[in-house]
Scaffold this motif. Structure first.
Motif: not given
Length: 154
Positions: A59-78
């Motif tokens: 648990l509580n890991q530092q994770v960087t997710v790399y994705s080419d999906s604007k759908y996923v990335v924007d939904a979370v980051e925005k």
């Protein structure tokens, strides 16, 4: 620091689909993939992230997710997905996967980085090959139960 690279694919959208995920932490490296007989690209993009997060053992890991999906990335980051939750995903698709994602998301420190797809990024290209291969393995395609039930209901 854990890096997760993801990609999803669907032929026909909806149609046969698959996800590909790479996890990398130091010298550790793992590939995950799976296919479904009827699904969408967006579902597979999101499922690729989910499968990566589900594979984490602590648990509580530092994770960087790399994705080419604007759908996923924007939904979370925005922070759109958090607004969708408060509105019970009214007029939004993939509620089942978003809720599954959010349960995992809160267990770790996750940030997303969007990368341009089909741009010779080695891990993204590998995830794409994994996703496409999984979607074409007709003998092992699983049923995306939620998607097919929703589709049949409409």
């Amino acid at each position: 620091m854990i890096e997760i690279y993801t990609d999803g694919a669907a032929s026909g959208n909806p149609g046969p689909g698959g996800y590909g995920t790479i996890l990398r932490a130091g010298q550790h490296y793992k590939e995950l993939s799976g296919g479904f007989r009827m699904t969408t690209n967006n579902r597979m993009e999101l499922l690729a992230v989910i499968k990566g997060l589900e594979a984490l053992k602590s648990l509580n890991q530092q994770v960087t997710v790399y994705s080419d999906s604007k759908y996923v990335v924007d939904a979370v980051e925005k922070k759109w997905v958090f607004g969708w939750v408060t509105k019970n995903f009214k007029d939004k698709k993939n509620k089942d996967l978003w809720l599954r994602f959010l349960e995992l998301y809160k267990l770790h420190q996750v940030k997303f980085i969007w990368i341009k797809g089909h741009n010779d990024h080695p891990e993204n290209e590998r995830c794409d090959r994994l996703a496409v291969a999984a979607s074409q393995n007709k003998a092992e395609l699983a049923i995306d139960t939620f998607f097919e039930a929703e589709r049949n209901r409409l």
